[in-house]
Design a protein around this motif. Structure first.
Motif, short mmCIF file in Angstrom:
data_model
loop_
_atom_site.label_atom_id
_atom_site.label_comp_id
_atom_site.label_asym_id
_atom_site.label_seq_id
_atom_site.Cartn_x
_atom_site.Cartn_y
_atom_site.Cartn_z
N GLY A 162 54.03 54.31 46.15
CA GLY A 162 53.52 55.43 46.66
C GLY A 162 52.09 55.53 47.04
N THR A 163 51.31 54.55 47.75
CA THR A 163 50.05 54.53 47.86
C THR A 163 49.73 54.95 49.14
OG1 THR A 163 50.53 52.07 48.78
CG2 THR A 163 50.04 52.39 46.53
N ARG A 164 50.51 55.23 50.04
CA ARG A 164 50.07 56.00 51.32
C ARG A 164 49.85 57.35 51.08
NH1 ARG A 164 55.56 56.88 54.89
NH2 ARG A 164 56.48 58.39 53.23
N ALA A 165 48.78 58.06 51.92
CA ALA A 165 48.25 59.38 52.00
C ALA A 165 47.82 59.76 53.28
CB ALA A 165 47.03 59.31 50.82
N GLN A 166 48.02 60.89 53.50
CA GLN A 166 47.77 61.57 54.66
C GLN A 166 46.93 63.02 54.34
OE1 GLN A 166 51.82 61.94 56.15
NE2 GLN A 166 51.25 60.36 57.63
N LYS A 167 46.19 63.46 55.36
CA LYS A 167 45.43 64.60 55.11
C LYS A 167 45.99 65.97 55.73
CE LYS A 167 40.92 62.04 55.23
NZ LYS A 167 39.60 61.95 55.70
N ASP A 168 45.79 67.01 54.80
CA ASP A 168 46.36 68.26 55.43
C ASP A 168 45.14 68.97 56.13
OD1 ASP A 168 44.73 69.08 53.50
OD2 ASP A 168 46.41 69.87 52.15
N ARG A 169 45.42 70.14 56.51
CA ARG A 169 44.48 71.00 57.32
C ARG A 169 43.11 71.23 56.25
NH1 ARG A 169 46.48 76.22 59.57
NH2 ARG A 169 44.37 76.42 60.33
N GLY A 208 44.30 67.48 64.29
CA GLY A 208 44.55 68.30 63.00
C GLY A 208 45.14 67.60 61.68
N GLY A 209 45.24 68.32 60.66
CA GLY A 209 45.87 68.17 59.64
C GLY A 209 47.35 68.01 59.48
N ARG A 210 47.74 67.12 58.69
CA ARG A 210 49.53 67.23 58.73
C ARG A 210 50.02 68.45 58.01
NH1 ARG A 210 52.11 62.37 59.90
NH2 ARG A 210 54.05 63.56 59.46
N THR A 211 51.14 68.91 58.41
CA THR A 211 51.76 70.01 57.75
C THR A 211 52.39 69.71 56.19
OG1 THR A 211 52.71 70.95 59.91
CG2 THR A 211 53.48 71.90 57.97
N PHE A 212 53.15 68.67 56.35
CA PHE A 212 53.75 68.13 55.16
C PHE A 212 53.25 66.74 54.77
CE2 PHE A 212 56.72 71.25 56.38
CZ PHE A 212 56.58 72.25 55.51
N PRO A 213 51.97 66.43 54.37
CA PRO A 213 51.30 65.18 54.31
C PRO A 213 52.05 64.08 53.33
CG PRO A 213 49.72 66.75 53.23
CD PRO A 213 50.85 67.51 53.72
N ASN A 214 51.82 62.83 53.26
CA ASN A 214 52.35 62.26 52.35
C ASN A 214 51.32 61.90 51.37
OD1 ASN A 214 54.90 61.16 53.53
ND2 ASN A 214 53.62 60.24 54.94
N SER A 215 51.62 62.06 50.00
CA SER A 215 50.80 61.98 48.99
C SER A 215 50.78 60.68 48.14
CB SER A 215 51.00 63.28 48.12
OG SER A 215 52.08 63.23 47.31
N PRO A 216 49.99 60.31 47.74
CA PRO A 216 49.74 58.80 46.82
C PRO A 216 50.78 58.73 45.83
CG PRO A 216 47.59 59.64 47.24
CD PRO A 216 48.46 60.92 47.43
N ASP A 217 50.98 60.09 44.98
CA ASP A 217 52.01 60.21 43.88
C ASP A 217 53.51 60.33 44.20
OD1 ASP A 217 51.65 62.71 44.94
OD2 ASP A 217 51.18 63.52 42.57
N GLU A 218 53.63 59.75 45.58
CA GLU A 218 54.95 60.15 46.02
C GLU A 218 55.88 59.03 45.24
OE1 GLU A 218 57.43 61.10 50.26
OE2 GLU A 218 55.27 60.09 50.38
N ASN A 219 57.10 59.80 44.92
CA ASN A 219 58.11 58.76 44.22
C ASN A 219 59.61 58.65 45.02
OD1 ASN A 219 59.82 57.54 42.09
ND2 ASN A 219 60.11 59.40 40.89
N PHE A 220 59.66 57.17 45.34
CA PHE A 220 60.74 56.65 46.20
C PHE A 220 61.97 56.44 45.34
CE2 PHE A 220 56.80 56.16 48.42
CZ PHE A 220 57.49 56.82 49.69
N THR A 221 61.91 56.31 43.94
CA THR A 221 62.99 55.66 43.19
C THR A 221 64.37 56.43 43.27
OG1 THR A 221 62.27 57.05 41.23
CG2 THR A 221 61.31 54.86 41.45
#
Length: 206
Positions: free
Chosen positions: A46-53, A85-98
């Motif tokens: 979970g290393t991808r990250a996006q920005k919110d508003r 603009g910012g993403r509504t529900f951005p991906n966070s670095p601590d996202e868990n895909f397991t």
């Protein structure tokens, strides 16, 4: 269950018995798909990250006045509905895909794959795959003589010479039985297992 036996030159040398519990199971496509997807998901980071508003770099100034312009109301250009603009529900670095897979399911899926490989004639047994030196060329020539251009080699213990010799071969992978995974079993066109490794596979999955 009988598996094809290869001699040192890679030629067919009869058959060898194999445990039915590992190589005689019916193929379960849905289960195999599930464990392969879970294996790939568990390997994700979970290393991808996006920005919110709130984190996107934009001015908080109101773009135009509230009324009288004929345009829709707008508060700031960082709004998710604006370009840039910012993403509504951005991906966070601590996202868990397991994804959790029960031990019985994983065991059944692995034996299902091995059984189908045996039925398709894509798995063979050898006495040993040991090499004298960590040289790539002799191993490449040996595999070519055996007609194996894409192969997963499962040995009872990781031989250092064999590992070093296979490292530069694009479509060759050497693993111990405990590191054989569903994705590799499906990816490689052929699987070669040493006789002692058959016993370990039976101990693990039988």
């Amino acid at each position: 269950m009988e598996l094809k036996l290869l001699n040192a030159q890679g030629q067919a040398d009869g058959t060898t018995p194999a445990p039915e519990t590992v190589f005689g199971r019916e193929y379960n496509e849905a289960l195999v798909h599930q464990i392969v997807v879970a294996y790939q998901a568990n390997a994700r980071q979970g290393t991808r990250a996006q920005k919110d508003r709130t984190t996107v770099k934009h001015s908080t100034r109101k773009p135009w006045r509230q009324k009288g312009t004929g345009r829709a109301r707008a508060g700031m250009s960082s709004s998710p509905i604006w370009r840039g603009g910012g993403r509504t529900f951005p991906n966070s670095p601590d996202e868990n895909f397991t994804q959790k897979v029960n031990k019985k399911m994983y065991r059944a899926g692995m034996t299902s794959i091995l059984s189908q490989l045996a039925r398709d004639g894509r798995i063979a047994v050898v006495d040993s795959m040991a090499v004298d030196s960590p040289k790539t060329k002799p191993l490449a020539q040996r595999l070519k003589a055996m007609g194996l251009d894409s192969v997963l080699i499962i040995t009872e213990a990781l031989d250092e010479n064999l590992y070093l010799a296979s490292r530069n071969l694009k479509n060759v992978m050497v693993v111990e039985p405990r590191y054989a995974d569903p994705l590799s079993l499906i990816h490689y066109r052929n699987v070669v297992v040493t006789k002692p490794a058959i016993a370990k596979l039976e101990e693990m999955w039988g």
